[in-house]
Enzyme design. Structure first.
Site, PDB file in Angstrom:
ATOM      1  N   LYS A 238      30.680 -80.602 -59.517  1.00 24.80           N
ATOM      2  CA  LYS A 238      32.007 -80.077 -60.174  1.00 24.80           C
ATOM      3  C   LYS A 238      32.427 -78.821 -59.322  1.00 24.80           C
ATOM      4  O   LYS A 238      33.433 -78.535 -59.559  1.00 24.80           O
ATOM      5  CB  LYS A 238      31.428 -79.730 -61.622  1.00 24.80           C
ATOM      6  CG  LYS A 238      31.489 -81.248 -62.423  1.00 24.80           C
ATOM      7  CD  LYS A 238      32.732 -81.640 -62.391  1.00 24.80           C
ATOM      8  CE  LYS A 238      32.890 -83.191 -62.877  1.00 24.80           C
ATOM      9  NZ  LYS A 238      34.236 -83.942 -62.850  1.00 24.80           N
TER      10      LYS A 238
ATOM     11  N   SER B  27      34.715 -78.645 -63.980  1.00 26.34           N
ATOM     12  CA  SER B  27      34.053 -78.260 -65.393  1.00 26.34           C
ATOM     13  C   SER B  27      33.578 -77.033 -65.162  1.00 26.34           C
ATOM     14  O   SER B  27      33.381 -76.530 -64.256  1.00 26.34           O
ATOM     15  CB  SER B  27      33.013 -79.315 -65.486  1.00 26.34           C
ATOM     16  OG  SER B  27      32.125 -78.786 -66.427  1.00 26.34           O
TER      17      SER B  27
ATOM     18  N   TYR C  86      24.997 -82.771 -61.424  1.00 26.30           N
ATOM     19  CA  TYR C  86      26.518 -82.794 -62.071  1.00 26.30           C
ATOM     20  C   TYR C  86      27.062 -81.404 -61.896  1.00 26.30           C
ATOM     21  O   TYR C  86      28.293 -81.511 -61.356  1.00 26.30           O
ATOM     22  CB  TYR C  86      26.171 -82.827 -63.664  1.00 26.30           C
ATOM     23  CG  TYR C  86      27.781 -82.983 -64.137  1.00 26.30           C
ATOM     24  CD1 TYR C  86      28.659 -84.062 -64.113  1.00 26.30           C
ATOM     25  CD2 TYR C  86      28.035 -81.828 -64.832  1.00 26.30           C
ATOM     26  CE1 TYR C  86      29.732 -84.276 -64.736  1.00 26.30           C
ATOM     27  CE2 TYR C  86      29.424 -82.038 -65.570  1.00 26.30           C
ATOM     28  CZ  TYR C  86      30.259 -83.064 -65.525  1.00 26.30           C
ATOM     29  OH  TYR C  86      31.498 -83.091 -66.180  1.00 26.30           O
TER      30      TYR C  86
HETATM   31  N1  LIG Z   1      34.183 -84.910 -71.666  1.00 23.32           N
HETATM   32  C1  LIG Z   1      33.893 -83.529 -71.324  1.00 23.32           C
HETATM   33  O1  LIG Z   1      33.421 -82.752 -72.176  1.00 23.32           O
HETATM   34  C2  LIG Z   1      34.371 -83.035 -69.979  1.00 23.32           C
HETATM   35  C3  LIG Z   1      34.056 -81.555 -69.571  1.00 23.32           C
HETATM   36  C4  LIG Z   1      34.505 -81.231 -68.509  1.00 23.32           C
HETATM   37  C5  LIG Z   1      34.908 -81.991 -67.525  1.00 23.32           C
HETATM   38  N2  LIG Z   1      34.962 -83.327 -67.602  1.00 23.32           N
HETATM   39  C6  LIG Z   1      35.328 -84.168 -66.460  1.00 23.32           C
HETATM   40  O2  LIG Z   1      36.682 -84.891 -66.951  1.00 23.32           O
HETATM   41  C7  LIG Z   1      36.615 -85.980 -66.318  1.00 23.32           C
HETATM   42  C8  LIG Z   1      36.775 -87.231 -67.077  1.00 23.32           C
HETATM   43  O3  LIG Z   1      35.736 -87.430 -68.178  1.00 23.32           O
HETATM   44  P1  LIG Z   1      35.744 -88.136 -69.514  1.00 23.32           P
HETATM   45  O4  LIG Z   1      34.829 -87.237 -70.346  1.00 23.32           O
HETATM   46  O5  LIG Z   1      37.094 -88.726 -69.723  1.00 23.32           O
HETATM   47  O6  LIG Z   1      34.532 -89.170 -69.288  1.00 23.32           O
HETATM   48  P2  LIG Z   1      34.769 -90.974 -69.771  1.00 23.32           P
HETATM   49  O7  LIG Z   1      35.434 -91.130 -70.924  1.00 23.32           O
HETATM   50  O8  LIG Z   1      33.384 -91.362 -69.715  1.00 23.32           O
HETATM   51  O9  LIG Z   1      35.458 -91.668 -68.613  1.00 23.32           O
HETATM   52  C9  LIG Z   1      35.110 -91.573 -67.425  1.00 23.32           C
HETATM   53  C10 LIG Z   1      36.014 -92.579 -66.401  1.00 23.32           C
HETATM   54  O10 LIG Z   1      35.606 -92.443 -65.126  1.00 23.32           O
HETATM   55  C11 LIG Z   1      35.538 -93.851 -64.776  1.00 23.32           C
HETATM   56  N3  LIG Z   1      34.445 -93.997 -63.993  1.00 23.32           N
HETATM   57  C12 LIG Z   1      33.111 -93.774 -63.777  1.00 23.32           C
HETATM   58  N4  LIG Z   1      32.582 -93.981 -62.723  1.00 23.32           N
HETATM   59  C13 LIG Z   1      33.431 -94.645 -61.768  1.00 23.32           C
HETATM   60  C14 LIG Z   1      33.510 -94.965 -60.442  1.00 23.32           C
HETATM   61  N5  LIG Z   1      32.281 -95.308 -59.908  1.00 23.32           N
HETATM   62  N6  LIG Z   1      34.804 -95.539 -59.936  1.00 23.32           N
HETATM   63  C15 LIG Z   1      35.920 -95.611 -60.557  1.00 23.32           C
HETATM   64  N7  LIG Z   1      35.920 -95.056 -62.267  1.00 23.32           N
HETATM   65  C16 LIG Z   1      34.758 -94.565 -62.407  1.00 23.32           C
HETATM   66  C17 LIG Z   1      34.996 -94.542 -66.121  1.00 23.32           C
HETATM   67  O11 LIG Z   1      35.113 -96.006 -65.903  1.00 23.32           O
HETATM   68  P3  LIG Z   1      34.703 -96.882 -66.742  1.00 23.32           P
HETATM   69  O12 LIG Z   1      35.203 -96.947 -68.159  1.00 23.32           O
HETATM   70  O13 LIG Z   1      34.657 -98.263 -66.169  1.00 23.32           O
HETATM   71  O14 LIG Z   1      33.154 -96.483 -67.062  1.00 23.32           O
HETATM   72  C18 LIG Z   1      36.188 -93.816 -66.888  1.00 23.32           C
HETATM   73  O15 LIG Z   1      37.391 -94.617 -66.921  1.00 23.32           O
HETATM   74  C19 LIG Z   1      35.388 -86.610 -65.598  1.00 23.32           C
HETATM   75  O16 LIG Z   1      35.516 -85.999 -64.220  1.00 23.32           O
HETATM   76  C20 LIG Z   1      34.475 -85.149 -66.380  1.00 23.32           C
HETATM   77  O17 LIG Z   1      33.402 -84.815 -65.252  1.00 23.32           O
HETATM   78  C21 LIG Z   1      34.828 -83.837 -68.972  1.00 23.32           C
END
Ligand SMILES: NC(=O)c1ccc[n+]([C@@H]2O[C@H](COP(=O)([O-])OP(=O)(O)OC[C@H]3O[C@@H](n4cnc5c(N)ncnc54)[C@H](OP(=O)(O)O)[C@@H]3O)[C@@H](O)[C@H]2O)c1
Length: 404
Positions: A253, A221, A249
Site C-alpha cells: 500500500k 490504505s 500488505y
Molecule cells: N476494505 C477495507 O477496509 C480497505 C481499507 C483500505 C484499503 N482498502 C483497499 O480497497 C481496495 C478494494 O478492497 P475491498 O475492501 O473492496 O475488497 P474486496 O471486497 O475483497 O474486493 C477486492 C476486489 O479485488 C479483486 N481482485 C483480487 N485479486 C485480484 C486479481 N488478481 N485480479 C483481479 N482482481 C482481483 C477481487 O476479485 P474477486 O471477486 O474475483 O476476488 C475483488 O473484486 C483494495 O485495494 C484494498 O486494499 C480496503
C-alpha cells in the site's frame, strides 16, 4: 518481524479503527458531503476489481453519474453477475457479450454502459493482454481506478511471475496497467492532434480544450504507515526473507501511494512542457488552464470498509479454536456497525475523481473525504523514483514503453 514492529502495527490498527468509528458516525449522520459528479457524464472509467466491495460501489456511483464503466475482473462469471446487478440497480445498459472491447463499441450509447473485461492482476501477461485489447478498441480513457486488492493471505504465495502475491496484485500489476494505459492515451492524443493539424484546426496542445484529461486513482490504505520499504526495498519483489503477511500488505500500500505521487510528478512535468510548447520557448508557462486541466494521479484511503477483504482479515486475526465464537461477532456486529459501508467509501473515490487537479493532484485522500497526511516515506521523491524504475525493470518495460 521485530517485536517493536508488531507492537507498532497493532497500535496502528487500533488507531485506524478509532479514526474509522468517527468517520462511520459522520457517514451515518450525513455529515460527510456527497459529491456532485455530473462532470463524469459521458466519460469512460476502468475499475479494477469492480465486481465486489469498494470497486462495485464505485462502479455503481460512476454509472449513476452517467459514466460508462469497464469492470476489469479476474472472473468472467463474477464480473457478469456484478454487471447484471449494476444494470438492474442503475438502469445502465449491461453488456451481454464477451468481446466488450471490440472496435464496434467505440460509439457511446445514450445511456451509461457497464462492460466486463478479464484482468488478472496476479499475471503480468494478463495485464498486457488487457492493455492490447483496450488499445485495439480505440476507446478514450478518462478515469482509471486501480482498486483491486487482497489482504493478508494466510501463507506466502508466489505468482507465476515470481512475485509475492500481495506485492504483485496490489501494486506491481497496477503500476504496469497505469503505465501502459497512460502511454497509450498519450499516443492517442498525439494522433488526434496531428489529425486536427492536418484538417487545419491545429494549435491545441495536449491539455487544450479539445483533449480530455485522464485521472488515475490508486487505492492505498492507512496501513501504509506501517510499511518498511527503506530496509527491505532490495527484497520487495520477492519478500522471501522474514515474510509477514500484514507487513507485506502495508508495503504494497505504500508502493501504490508512491506510484500515485510519482505518476503525478510526471503529469505535472508534462503539463509544464506542454505549456512551454504552447507559449513558445521564450515565454514563461502561462498560469494555467494547462495545469488546471492536466492529467492527475491521486491515492485514496477509503477507510475501514465492510467488504470481504476486511471481514476476512478480522476473522483470521482470532486464533482458529476461538473462531466459532468470534466469527458471528464480526459478521453481525463489528463489521456492519463499526466499518464504513462500501457506498460511503466510494464517495472518497469520487472525491478523488472529481475534485480540482490543484486540490488532489499527487495527494493522499482520506475519509471525510479530504486530502490527508501521509507517512514521511510516502512523500520521499527519491524513494518514489527508485521504486518506479525498479518496477519498470521488474515488468521488463522497454524504454519506448516506459512513461517519461
Ligand atoms: N476494505 C477495507 O477496509 C480497505 C481499507 C483500505 C484499503 N482498502 C483497499 O480497497 C481496495 C478494494 O478492497 P475491498 O475492501 O473492496 O475488497 P474486496 O471486497 O475483497 O474486493 C477486492 C476486489 O479485488 C479483486 N481482485 C483480487 N485479486 C485480484 C486479481 N488478481 N485480479 C483481479 N482482481 C482481483 C477481487 O476479485 P474477486 O471477486 O474475483 O476476488 C475483488 O473484486 C483494495 O485495494 C484494498 O486494499 C480496503
Amino acid at each position: 518481524m521485530k517485536l517493536t514492529t508488531h507492537i507498532f502495527l497493532d497500535l496502528l490498527g487500533v488507531g485506524e479503527l478509532l479514526e474509522n468509528i468517527t468517520t462511520v458516525v459522520k457517514d451515518r449522520l450525513g455529515l460527510n458531503p456527497r459529491r456532485d459528479c455530473r462532470q463524469l457524464a459521458g466519460k469512460t472509467a476502468i475499475v479494477t476489481g469492480g465486481n465486489a466491495g469498494v470497486g462495485l460501489a464505485t462502479a455503481d456511483a460512476l454509472l449513476r453519474s452517467g459514466a460508462n464503466v469497464v469492470l476489469a475482473c479476474r472472473s468472467a462469471e463474477r464480473g457478469q453477475s456484478a454487471a447484471k446487478q449494476l444494470a438492474a440497480s442503475t438502469g445502465c445498459v449491461g453488456d451481454s457479450g464477451s468481446t466488450v472491447l471490440a472496435a464496434s463499441d467505440v460509439d457511446p450509447p445514450a445511456a451509461p454502459r457497464v462492460m466486463v473485461e478479464l484482468l488478472d492482476l496476479a499475471s503480468l501477461a494478463s495485464v498486457r493482454q488487457f492493455v492490447q485489447r483496450w488499445a485495439a478498441s480505440g476507446r478514450q480513457l478518462d478515469l482509471l481506478v486501480c482498486n483491486a486488492g487482497i489482504m493478508c493471505p494466510p501463507e506466502r504465495v508466489e505468482t507465476a511471475d515470481g512475485f509475492e502475491l500481495q506485492f504483485q496484485s496490489n501494486y506491481l500489476s497496477h503500476f504496469l496497467l497505469a503505465n501502459c494505459l497512460v502511454k497509450h492515451q498519450q499516443s492517442l492524443r498525439r494522433q488526434q492532434q496531428a489529425q486536427r493539424r492536418r484538417r487545419g484546426r491545429g494549435g491545441e496542445t495536449d491539455c487544450g480544450e479539445t483533449t480530455r484529461p485522464l485521472r488515475v486513482i490508486f487505492l492505498s490504505s492507512m496501513t501504509h504507515f506501517g510499511a518498511d520499504l527503506a530496509t527491505t526495498l532490495a527484497d520487495v519483489p520477492q519478500s522471501r526473507t522474514g515474510w509477514h503477511s500484514f507487513q507485506s500488505y502495508c508495503n504494497s500500500k505504500l508502493c501504490t501511494l508512491l506510484a500515485a505521487k510519482q505518476l503525478d510528478r510526471l503529469f505535472v512535468r508534462n503539463a509544464q512542457l506542454a505549456a512551454h510548447g504552447a507559449a513558445g520557448a521564450e515565454a514563461p508557462p502561462p498560469a494555467s488552464t494547462m495545469m488546471l486541466q492536466r492529467d492527475v494521479a491521486v491515492a485514496v484511503h477509503p477507510g475501514l470498509v465492510d467488504t470481504f477483504l476486511a471481514r476476512n482479515y478480522f476473522k483470521q486475526s482470532v486464533p482458529r479454536p476461538l473462531r466459532p465464537l468470534s466469527d458471528p461477532f464480526f459478521e453481525h456486529l463489528f463489521c456492519p456497525y463499526l466499518l464504513r459501508s462500501p457506498e460511503a467509501a466510494a464517495q472518497t473515490v469520487l472525491y478523488a475523481a472529481t475534485a480540482p487537479a490543484a486540490e488532489v493532484g499527487g495527494q493522499y485522500c482520506g475519509t471525510s473525504p479530504h486530502v490527508s497526511k501521509h507517512s514521511a516515506a510516502a512523500g520521499d521523491p527519491v524513494l518514489a523514483e527508485h521504486l518506479w524504475e525498479l518496477s519498470a525493470h521488474l515488468c521488463q518495460l522497454g524504454p519506448s514503453e516506459l512513461l517519461d
